[in-house]
Write a protein that holds these residues in place. Sequence first.
Motif, PDB file in Angstrom:
ATOM      1  N   ASP A  75       0.805  -1.279  -0.056  1.00 46.05           N
ATOM      2  CA  ASP A  75       0.112   0.055  -0.159  1.00 46.05           C
ATOM      3  C   ASP A  75       0.917   1.314   0.207  1.00 46.05           C
ATOM      4  N   PRO A  76       1.231   1.678  -1.129  1.00 47.64           N
ATOM      5  CA  PRO A  76       2.302   2.914  -1.231  1.00 47.64           C
ATOM      6  C   PRO A  76       1.509   4.182  -0.608  1.00 47.64           C
ATOM      7  N   THR A  77       0.149   4.170  -0.544  1.00 44.45           N
ATOM      8  CA  THR A  77      -0.693   5.289  -0.257  1.00 44.45           C
ATOM      9  C   THR A  77      -0.130   5.556   1.317  1.00 44.45           C
ATOM     10  N   LYS A  78       0.194   4.836   2.137  1.00 42.01           N
ATOM     11  CA  LYS A  78       0.821   4.912   3.617  1.00 42.01           C
ATOM     12  C   LYS A  78       2.095   6.100   3.372  1.00 42.01           C
ATOM     13  N   ASN A  79       2.849   6.131   2.354  1.00 40.72           N
ATOM     14  CA  ASN A  79       3.906   7.068   2.131  1.00 40.72           C
ATOM     15  C   ASN A  79       3.472   8.297   1.607  1.00 40.72           C
ATOM     16  N   ARG A 128       3.077   0.063 -14.638  1.00 38.09           N
ATOM     17  CA  ARG A 128       4.249  -0.152 -13.685  1.00 38.09           C
ATOM     18  C   ARG A 128       4.779   0.962 -13.203  1.00 38.09           C
ATOM     19  N   PRO A 129       5.504   0.884 -12.065  1.00 37.90           N
ATOM     20  CA  PRO A 129       6.366   2.219 -11.563  1.00 37.90           C
ATOM     21  C   PRO A 129       7.902   2.256 -12.384  1.00 37.90           C
ATOM     22  N   ASP A 130       8.374   3.095 -12.696  1.00 32.10           N
ATOM     23  CA  ASP A 130       9.486   3.379 -13.114  1.00 32.10           C
ATOM     24  C   ASP A 130      10.623   2.923 -12.267  1.00 32.10           C
ATOM     25  N   SER A 131      11.852   2.930 -12.779  1.00 34.52           N
ATOM     26  CA  SER A 131      13.082   2.169 -11.942  1.00 34.52           C
ATOM     27  C   SER A 131      13.378   3.277 -10.791  1.00 34.52           C
ATOM     28  N   ASP A 190       0.315   9.160 -11.771  1.00 33.71           N
ATOM     29  CA  ASP A 190       1.445   9.264 -10.779  1.00 33.71           C
ATOM     30  C   ASP A 190       1.169   8.542  -9.492  1.00 33.71           C
ATOM     31  N   SER A 191      -0.178   8.379  -9.200  1.00 34.81           N
ATOM     32  CA  SER A 191      -0.181   7.723  -7.897  1.00 34.81           C
ATOM     33  C   SER A 191      -0.801   6.177  -8.110  1.00 34.81           C
ATOM     34  N   ILE A 192      -0.715   5.755  -9.362  1.00 37.90           N
ATOM     35  CA  ILE A 192      -0.967   4.482  -9.622  1.00 37.90           C
ATOM     36  C   ILE A 192       0.539   3.776  -9.949  1.00 37.90           C
ATOM     37  N   ASP A 193       0.913   2.721  -9.035  1.00 37.95           N
ATOM     38  CA  ASP A 193       2.121   2.161  -9.243  1.00 37.95           C
ATOM     39  C   ASP A 193       1.841   0.933 -10.216  1.00 37.95           C
ATOM     40  N   TYR A 194       0.742   0.013  -9.835  1.00 40.91           N
ATOM     41  CA  TYR A 194       0.670  -1.124 -10.683  1.00 40.91           C
ATOM     42  C   TYR A 194      -0.853  -1.041 -10.952  1.00 40.91           C
ATOM     43  N   GLY A 195      -1.001  -1.485 -12.150  1.00 47.12           N
ATOM     44  CA  GLY A 195      -2.522  -1.670 -12.463  1.00 47.12           C
ATOM     45  C   GLY A 195      -2.691  -1.939 -14.100  1.00 47.12           C
ATOM     46  N   GLN A 246      -6.508  -1.292 -10.387  1.00 49.54           N
ATOM     47  CA  GLN A 246      -5.182  -1.050  -9.460  1.00 49.54           C
ATOM     48  C   GLN A 246      -5.172  -2.659  -8.584  1.00 49.54           C
ATOM     49  N   ASN A 247      -5.605  -3.532  -8.564  1.00 48.57           N
ATOM     50  CA  ASN A 247      -5.831  -4.841  -7.678  1.00 48.57           C
ATOM     51  C   ASN A 247      -4.633  -5.367  -8.364  1.00 48.57           C
ATOM     52  N   ILE A 248      -3.746  -6.458  -7.453  1.00 46.46           N
ATOM     53  CA  ILE A 248      -2.642  -7.068  -7.734  1.00 46.46           C
ATOM     54  C   ILE A 248      -3.046  -8.481  -7.408  1.00 46.46           C
TER      55      ILE A 248
END
Length: 164
Positions: A7-11, A62-65, A127-132, A146-148
């Motif tokens: 859950d990247p939203t905690k950051n 996907r997130p970038d490197s 920008d707020s979506i890392d995986y989806g 956005q589910n994994i």
Amino acid sequence: MKSKSFDPTKNRIVEKYLYKVQSKDFKNLENKAFIKHSTVKEDIPHLKDTIKVSGNTILILRPDSLRFQYYVNIEEPGIYEVDSDFGFGVSEALDSFELDSIKKSITERRYVQIFNCNKCPVIIDRDSIDYGILLTRNDRDVKIDQNIFGKEYYLDKFKKYFSN
């Protein structure tokens, strides 16, 4: 298969929006009034650039490197497992989904500019979506998930969205 607990939203504080484009000029997207930026902690790397898609498309997000390395550096629990599970599940689903008229692509870019869909053109600031996954079709609204999960989950989403 259960969803991962990443859950990247905690950051960061996140706001997600979908906007209809009011202008045909897509240069310098950051300066256009119709795009609202995600509110993200300043220390997290932001995605950059734009990808353009049109028509029937499956776009893997996907997130970038830089962003992935940020999560590794802050020791985000399960980041390697999430990245692997997402990549494997989506790849298997894409390999199993057979429709020649559907374009398939993977992106790490921030903005997704979409043409030829219901309510198009649109620009999505992801920008707020890392995986989806992002699904577009000429006669339907854009769908973002956005589910994994594993292969069967994504395959079901593809079939439902692209079936007549």
